[in-house]
Structures are given as C-alpha cells and as structure tokens.
Design a protein around this motif. Structure first.
Motif, PDB file in Angstrom:
ATOM      1  N   THR A 274       0.840  -1.200   0.000  1.00 44.44           N
ATOM      2  CA  THR A 274       0.000   0.000   0.000  1.00 44.44           C
ATOM      3  C   THR A 274       0.873   1.247   0.000  1.00 44.44           C
ATOM      4  N   GLU A 275       0.647   2.127  -0.986  1.00 45.24           N
ATOM      5  CA  GLU A 275       1.435   3.345  -1.111  1.00 45.24           C
ATOM      6  C   GLU A 275       0.684   4.537  -0.532  1.00 45.24           C
ATOM      7  N   LYS A 276       1.447   5.411   0.132  1.00 44.00           N
ATOM      8  CA  LYS A 276       0.892   6.656   0.645  1.00 44.00           C
ATOM      9  C   LYS A 276       1.944   7.737   0.473  1.00 44.00           C
ATOM     10  N   CYS A 277       1.502   8.951   0.089  1.00 40.59           N
ATOM     11  CA  CYS A 277       2.429  10.038  -0.203  1.00 40.59           C
ATOM     12  C   CYS A 277       2.190  11.223   0.720  1.00 40.59           C
ATOM     13  N   SER A 278       3.275  11.913   1.026  1.00 42.65           N
ATOM     14  CA  SER A 278       3.204  13.118   1.843  1.00 42.65           C
ATOM     15  C   SER A 278       2.785  14.306   0.977  1.00 42.65           C
ATOM     16  N   PRO A 279       2.386  15.409   1.587  1.00 44.22           N
ATOM     17  CA  PRO A 279       2.218  16.650   0.823  1.00 44.22           C
ATOM     18  C   PRO A 279       3.570  17.126   0.296  1.00 44.22           C
ATOM     19  N   ALA A 280       3.550  17.947  -0.749  1.00 46.16           N
ATOM     20  CA  ALA A 280       4.777  18.546  -1.275  1.00 46.16           C
ATOM     21  C   ALA A 280       5.102  19.816  -0.493  1.00 46.16           C
ATOM     22  N   ILE A 281       6.382  19.978  -0.172  1.00 46.71           N
ATOM     23  CA  ILE A 281       6.861  21.193   0.472  1.00 46.71           C
ATOM     24  C   ILE A 281       7.523  22.046  -0.616  1.00 46.71           C
ATOM     25  N   GLN A 282       7.047  23.255  -0.789  1.00 50.25           N
ATOM     26  CA  GLN A 282       7.390  24.064  -1.952  1.00 50.25           C
ATOM     27  C   GLN A 282       8.742  24.761  -1.822  1.00 50.25           C
ATOM     28  N   ASP A 283       9.481  24.749  -2.945  1.00 48.30           N
ATOM     29  CA  ASP A 283      10.656  25.602  -3.172  1.00 48.30           C
ATOM     30  C   ASP A 283      11.662  25.571  -2.020  1.00 48.30           C
ATOM     31  N   THR A 284      12.174  24.378  -1.717  1.00 46.99           N
ATOM     32  CA  THR A 284      13.153  24.282  -0.631  1.00 46.99           C
ATOM     33  C   THR A 284      14.075  23.095  -0.842  1.00 46.99           C
ATOM     34  N   LEU A 285      15.286  23.249  -0.365  1.00 43.35           N
ATOM     35  CA  LEU A 285      16.245  22.138  -0.323  1.00 43.35           C
ATOM     36  C   LEU A 285      16.289  21.498   1.057  1.00 43.35           C
ATOM     37  N   SER A 286      15.528  22.059   1.987  1.00 40.01           N
ATOM     38  CA  SER A 286      15.493  21.534   3.359  1.00 40.01           C
ATOM     39  C   SER A 286      14.043  21.381   3.812  1.00 40.01           C
ATOM     40  N   PRO A 287      13.305  20.464   3.206  1.00 36.15           N
ATOM     41  CA  PRO A 287      11.878  20.329   3.528  1.00 36.15           C
ATOM     42  C   PRO A 287      11.638  19.841   4.953  1.00 36.15           C
ATOM     43  N   VAL A 288      10.572  20.356   5.562  1.00 33.94           N
ATOM     44  CA  VAL A 288      10.089  19.897   6.864  1.00 33.94           C
ATOM     45  C   VAL A 288       8.649  19.482   6.679  1.00 33.94           C
ATOM     46  N   TRP A 289       8.375  18.191   6.845  1.00 39.15           N
ATOM     47  CA  TRP A 289       7.034  17.670   6.620  1.00 39.15           C
ATOM     48  C   TRP A 289       6.253  17.467   7.930  1.00 39.15           C
ATOM     49  N   ASN A 290       6.859  16.746   8.858  1.00 42.05           N
ATOM     50  CA  ASN A 290       6.154  16.308  10.069  1.00 42.05           C
ATOM     51  C   ASN A 290       4.822  15.662   9.690  1.00 42.05           C
ATOM     52  N   TYR A 291       4.926  14.719   8.759  1.00 39.74           N
ATOM     53  CA  TYR A 291       3.739  14.054   8.199  1.00 39.74           C
ATOM     54  C   TYR A 291       3.711  12.590   8.639  1.00 39.74           C
ATOM     55  N   THR A 292       2.600  12.162   9.188  1.00 36.79           N
ATOM     56  CA  THR A 292       2.442  10.789   9.671  1.00 36.79           C
ATOM     57  C   THR A 292       1.820   9.915   8.591  1.00 36.79           C
ATOM     58  N   PHE A 293       2.517   8.850   8.229  1.00 33.72           N
ATOM     59  CA  PHE A 293       2.017   7.923   7.211  1.00 33.72           C
ATOM     60  C   PHE A 293       1.009   6.935   7.777  1.00 33.72           C
ATOM     61  N   GLY A 294       1.081   6.658   9.064  1.00 35.61           N
ATOM     62  CA  GLY A 294       0.151   5.720   9.670  1.00 35.61           C
ATOM     63  C   GLY A 294       0.839   4.878  10.728  1.00 35.61           C
ATOM     64  N   THR A 295       0.101   3.910  11.239  1.00 29.98           N
ATOM     65  CA  THR A 295       0.606   3.001  12.266  1.00 29.98           C
ATOM     66  C   THR A 295       0.630   1.588  11.694  1.00 29.98           C
ATOM     67  N   PHE A 296       1.765   0.910  11.878  1.00 25.54           N
ATOM     68  CA  PHE A 296       1.999  -0.370  11.226  1.00 25.54           C
ATOM     69  C   PHE A 296       2.544  -1.380  12.228  1.00 25.54           C
ATOM     70  N   ILE A 297       2.233  -2.649  11.982  1.00 18.02           N
ATOM     71  CA  ILE A 297       2.782  -3.712  12.815  1.00 18.02           C
ATOM     72  C   ILE A 297       4.281  -3.837  12.548  1.00 18.02           C
ATOM     73  N   ALA A 298       5.028  -4.197  13.574  1.00 20.10           N
ATOM     74  CA  ALA A 298       6.494  -4.239  13.474  1.00 20.10           C
ATOM     75  C   ALA A 298       6.961  -5.145  12.340  1.00 20.10           C
ATOM     76  N   THR A 299       6.307  -6.286  12.162  1.00 25.07           N
ATOM     77  CA  THR A 299       6.743  -7.219  11.128  1.00 25.07           C
ATOM     78  C   THR A 299       6.631  -6.630   9.731  1.00 25.07           C
TER      79      THR A 299
END
Length: 208
Positions: free
Chosen positions: A127-152
């Motif tokens: 399953t693929e999930k994408c973050s938002p795009a951070i505009q015009d930067t070489l040092s992006p800061v997202w702080n974006y949560t993709f979800g919670t997943f089992i360790a395995t």
C-alpha cells in the motif's frame, strides 16, 4: 494463583488474569497495581535467567522478578533481555530532509532555476501513501504521519521514493528501494534513507 497451561502469554508479557499466562508462570501486579505481567515460577535461584532474581511472594511460591523492564514495543526474552515485540504497533512519521541543489542532469530542479517541491511516497505491505509537497526548498520539513503499522510489516521493508512536484508531471528525485527497519532503529526511534547524492530524509518511529 499459578496460571494454567491454557494461557498464551509468555514471561514478561502483560496479562489481565490468572489464566492468561502459559504453564509455569503467574500473573502478578507491579507498579502499585498499574500493570500486570507474567512472571516465571522458580523453585530455586538458579532457575532465573538473565537479571532475574528468585523472590518470595505472599502467595507462598517464588517467582523470577525484574527479568527486564522493557519500553513499549519491546518484550523480555528468555535471557531477560528486551527484544522487539513483533506484534507491536509503530507510527511512522516523515520529519525532515535535505535535497541536492541540482538534479541528475546537473540542472536546477525547476525552470528557470527554481528549487524543488518535494514529496515522499512510502509503500508498506503493498500500500502506497504520499506526503504533501513542500514548496521551493532544499530543506523540507514535513512532520507528516504515514500511519501506524505492525512491526513485522516494517521489518519486511519500507519502499521509499522522493519526487519534485511539477504542474505537468512529477519528476523522480531518487528511488531508494525497499529498506527493512532494523531492530536498532526501532530502539532509537529513528529511521532514514539516503539516495546519494540527491537526498537524505528522516523518519521517527513511535511505539503505540
């Protein structure tokens, strides 16, 4: 009460009642009644593993206590060491990144000489999930949560791709491929990917 063999919990696992633990273990309260764990019953001091000590209880039998005190997401093994609990759940959060000044052709990411608009896609268990795009930067800061997943699932591998968002089509920055999360990364709570020389991106891992 000594737990019967109908229980499924191992020594060091949290438990809620006498019948939760496997044979040879008891469910006892710790932390002033806040938490219950399965403790191994020991007839002599020599039967405790690791750092465990054979200690008397008010119930008239001895148990191995303080085998280990593990953080959330980890459990005691038979040697009294903390190991990753494969059934534990972990939140994967994309935090920051560093992007190269030029693309693979040695040119600026955007015409005429603009910086990239970076987003990251991860694929876990197909399953693929994408973050938002951070505009015009070489040092992006997202702080974006993709979800919670089992360790395995995380151990099986996280597929990571980074892109420069454009109006007509998104340009791949670099595809790192599938990276398994290591036990040391679970322990540190950090995970990262480097696709030299185009990007380095960072994630945090938080046990739930």
């Amino acid at each position: 009460v000594v737990c019967s063999d109908v229980g499924t919990k191992d020594i060091g696992d949290a438990c809620t009642g006498a019948y939760d633990c496997k044979a040879g273990a008891v469910c006892l309260t710790t932390d002033g009644g806040a938490t219950n764990f399965c403790f191994g019953v020991c007839p002599s001091p020599n039967t405790c593993s690791g750092s465990g000590e054979c200690t008397d209880t008010e119930l008239g039998f001895k148990v191995c206590v303080d085998v280990c005190n593990c953080d959330t997401g980890f459990k005691c093994d038979t040697n009294g060491d903390c190991i990753l609990d494969p059934t534990s759940m972990w939140t994967l959060k994309l935090t920051t990144g560093t992007i190269s000044e030029t693309n693979s052709a040695g040119e600026a990411w955007d015409v005429p000489g603009g910086m990239p608009d970076v987003f990251v896609c991860v694929t876990i268990n197909g399953t693929e999930k994408c973050s938002p795009a951070i505009q015009d930067t070489l040092s992006p800061v997202w702080n974006y949560t993709f979800g919670t997943f089992i360790a395995t699932a995380l151990q099986a591998g996280v597929d990571i791709d980074a892109f420069d968002e454009d109006l007509t089509s998104d340009d791949p920055i670099c595809g790192k491929g599938t990276l398994p999360v290591k036990d040391s990364e679970f322990a540190s709570g950090t995970f990262g990917a480097t696709c030299d020389p185009f990007y380095t991106i960072h994630f945090t891992l938080t046990a739930q």
